[in-house]
Design an enzyme around this catalytic site. Structure first.
Site, PDB file in Angstrom:
ATOM      1  N   LYS A  12     -15.773  48.465  24.270  1.00  0.00           N
ATOM      2  CA  LYS A  12     -16.501  49.693  23.930  1.00  0.00           C
ATOM      3  C   LYS A  12     -15.517  50.606  23.208  1.00  0.00           C
ATOM      4  CE  LYS A  12     -17.459  53.576  24.797  1.00  0.00           C
ATOM      5  NZ  LYS A  12     -17.201  54.653  23.810  1.00  0.00           N
ATOM      6  N   GLY A  15      -7.394  56.225  27.787  1.00  0.00           N
ATOM      7  CA  GLY A  15      -7.999  57.495  27.377  1.00  0.00           C
ATOM      8  C   GLY A  15      -7.516  58.623  28.264  1.00  0.00           C
ATOM      9  N   SER A  16      -8.394  59.565  28.545  1.00  0.00           N
ATOM     10  CA  SER A  16      -7.994  60.765  29.291  1.00  0.00           C
ATOM     11  C   SER A  16      -8.001  60.515  30.802  1.00  0.00           C
ATOM     12  CB  SER A  16      -8.969  61.897  28.974  1.00  0.00           C
ATOM     13  OG  SER A  16     -10.281  61.509  29.353  1.00  0.00           O
ATOM     14  N   GLU A  39      -9.398  62.380  32.984  1.00  0.00           N
ATOM     15  CA  GLU A  39     -10.734  62.663  33.508  1.00  0.00           C
ATOM     16  C   GLU A  39     -11.648  61.440  33.393  1.00  0.00           C
ATOM     17  OE1 GLU A  39     -14.245  65.798  32.649  1.00  0.00           O
ATOM     18  OE2 GLU A  39     -12.325  66.159  31.650  1.00  0.00           O
ATOM     19  N   GLY A  89     -10.690  58.406  32.980  1.00  0.00           N
ATOM     20  CA  GLY A  89     -10.094  57.345  33.792  1.00  0.00           C
ATOM     21  C   GLY A  89     -10.563  57.416  35.243  1.00  0.00           C
ATOM     22  N   GLU A 142      -4.568  53.415  31.205  1.00  0.00           N
ATOM     23  CA  GLU A 142      -3.483  54.089  30.483  1.00  0.00           C
ATOM     24  C   GLU A 142      -3.965  55.469  30.073  1.00  0.00           C
ATOM     25  OE1 GLU A 142      -1.548  55.469  27.580  1.00  0.00           O
ATOM     26  OE2 GLU A 142      -1.470  53.527  26.517  1.00  0.00           O
ATOM     27  N   CYS A 147      -0.147  58.525  22.799  1.00  0.00           N
ATOM     28  CA  CYS A 147       0.061  58.704  24.244  1.00  0.00           C
ATOM     29  C   CYS A 147       1.543  58.842  24.568  1.00  0.00           C
ATOM     30  CB  CYS A 147      -0.585  57.584  25.030  1.00  0.00           C
ATOM     31  SG  CYS A 147      -0.362  55.966  24.316  1.00  0.00           S
ATOM     32  N   GLU A 168      -1.108  67.378  28.437  1.00  0.00           N
ATOM     33  CA  GLU A 168      -1.060  66.568  27.215  1.00  0.00           C
ATOM     34  C   GLU A 168      -1.928  67.252  26.155  1.00  0.00           C
ATOM     35  OE1 GLU A 168      -3.195  62.745  27.029  1.00  0.00           O
ATOM     36  OE2 GLU A 168      -1.392  61.903  26.147  1.00  0.00           O
TER      37      GLU A 168
END
Ligand code: NAD
Length: 483
Positions: free
Chosen positions: A177, A230-231, A233, A235, A253, A287, A387
């Protein structure tokens, strides 16, 4: 405007519209214009893709391949991507905004991932266990089954390849996705997989929104593992969704707030130059970006001057014209980065350079921001703790090596860290103390497909790259035979 494109889901080796018939817009961040649409996949589309991947997993067309044949397919995919590298890099640059040269870098890394794991496919050995007398005990590494991959927009092809290539080397099938910002280039790769002979259903791509297609994939009972990048949140949502079916989240990650420690015995000119160029690479949306520059007190002012002068020389521009730095990926990302710059000023850090949206000329249509440099930043400030995922550097000072390490580790994140010093003993001493899974010394990039990369603390867990990925995407089976 270039001709608008439409991209459909790629399931079982063919295109499908979303069952709802809905689409979502794909935007060129350099122009702020819609360049096309992609199918807005939902639960039923994910069901269909997982189904196709399950069938492929148990079909002789995939299961009966010899390991070296899987390697040949991965190698052929790499060659095909390389053949079409110019058009793929252009598409990537257009939907993500990154400068053409950087899009080519990413396509190059994508190719390397497929090449590298092509080589592993027929070298995934098990072990023999010295168990008891009259017992033969062996361990196999087997594929997991269908693996879901949820991909971000910052390095969409590289992150797709670094997860999918080892998965396929082991013999899994995948449903990916991509992020809603960058669906087109990933779909292009999936089409090429079929062209080079991967059996239908081995590689499937469902485009759509995170809370729809992404959530449906993470919570799907038909997948045997999920990898997410991704973020923090999102995650956490993925972890919760996967927990419903006890699906292993093998890799999560979640980015970083990576420190760059500069000691007085370092080549400080070079360090400053690399930090400035590094934070502008991919417009700071990396990242592992070194966004906290932690310098010995006497170096603070000269290093600020050097970073500032490099930042002032950075040429912003439309990605396909190959500037030094392109736009941020979206209006939302622009708003977020500008918000952090305001917050840094409000909290009392000294904005030495940049941090403004480009409001004149052609670039005003896109999501462009000048790189930003904050001096005299302090622990506890949001620009130091969070971040930003944009071209923003915060500079902090230390007096002793202990303080430098303490500042570096004072973060909820733990992904990358860099040390600049001419003292080899210090390299080992400091590297051992840093809360980071990836430590680079005296610059040079430090990323390769051959080595593991991943987070600790809230940067996540799991490792992508090298042999570690092979282990991550396989399961251990023990067979005990009573002789
Ligand atoms: P995000 O985490 O929302 O998106 C990443 C991927 O997760 C996308 O494919 C998205 O569709 C999917 N997703 C989102 N919500 C989901 C959910 N509930 N369930 C399943 N999948 C879901 O990231 P973003 O909103 O695009 O960016 C926000 C911030 O995330 C950035 O500013 C940056 O700090 C961070 N980020 C980090 C990385 C990284 O490399 N670790 C990459 C992209 C973004």
């Amino acid at each position: 405007m270039t001709k608008a494109v439409h991209a459909d889901l790629w399931i079982g080796g063919r295109e499908f519209s979303a069952l709802s018939g809905e689409t979502f817009p794909v935007i060129d961040p350099g122009l702020g214009e819609v360049i096309g649409t992609a199918a807005r996949g939902g639960q039923e589309d994910v069901d269909r893709a997982v189904n196709a991947a399950q069938q492929a997993f148990s079909s002789p067309a995939w299961r009966a391949l010899d390991p070296y044949q899987r390697g040949h397919l991965l190698w052929a995919w790499a060659r095909k991507i390389e053949e079409e590298k110019d058009s793929i890099a252009e598409l990537l640059s257009q939907e993500n905004g990154k400068p053409l040269r950087q899009a080519h870098d990413e396509v190059g890394t994508t190719v390397r991932n497929f090449e590298y794991y092509a080589g592993w496919a027929d070298k995934i050995y098990g072990r023999v266990v010295p168990a008891r007398h009259k017992v033969f005990d062996y361990i196999l590494l087997e594929p997991l089954g269908v693996v879901g991959h949820i991909i971000p927009w910052n390095y969409p092809l590289d992150i797709f390849a670094r997860g999918v290539a080892p998965c396929l080397a082991v013999g899994n099938t995948v449903v990916a996705k991509p992020a809603e910002e960058t669906p087109l280039s990933t779909l292009k790769l999936a089409h090429l997989a079929t062209e080079v002979g991967f059996p239908d259903g081995v590689v499937n791509v469902v485009t759509g929104y995170g809370t729809e297609a992404g959530a449906a994939l993470a919570s799907h009972a038909g997948i045997q593992a999920i990898a997410f990048c991704g973020s923090i949140e999102a995650g956490k949502w993925v972890l919760k969704a996967a927990a419903q079916n006890i699906t292993p989240v093998v890799s999560l990650e979640l980015g970083g707030k990576s420190p760059c420690l500069v000691f007085p015995d370092a080549n400080t000119e070079q360090a400053a130059e690399m930090v400035a160029w590094g934070i502008c690479y991919n417009a700071g949306q990396s990242c592992g970006a070194l966004s906290r520059l932690i310098v010995q007190r006497e170096l603070h002012d000269p290093m600020i001057e050097k970073v500032k002068s490099v930042m002032a020389s950075i040429r912003l521009g439309y990605g396909r014209e190959d500037p030094d730095m392109g736009p941020l990926v979206s209006a939302q990302q622009l708003k977020s980065v500008l918000g952090y710059v305001n917050e840094g000023c409000r909290e009392g850090a000294e904005l030495i350079y940049g941090g403004q949206r480009v409001e004149q000329g052609d670039l005003s249509k896109g999501f462009f921001v000048q790189p930003a440099l904050f001096a005299n930043a302090q622990p506890g400030m949001r620009i130091v703790e969070e971040e930003i995922f944009g071209p923003v550097v915060a500079v902090l000072k230390f007096d002793t090596e202990e303080e430098a390490v303490e500042l570096a580790n004072d973060s909820k994140y733990g992904l990358s860290a860099e040390i600049w010093t001419g003292d080899l003993s210090r390299v080992h001493r400091v590297a051992a103390q840093l809360d980071a899974s990836h430590v680079t010394v005296n610059g040079g990039g430090g990323f390769g497909v051959e080595a593991p990369f991943g987070g600790i603390k809230q940067s996540g867990f799991g490792r992508e790259g090298g042999w570690d990925s092979i282990l991550q995407y396989s399961r251990v089976k023990n067979v005990w035979i009573n002789l």
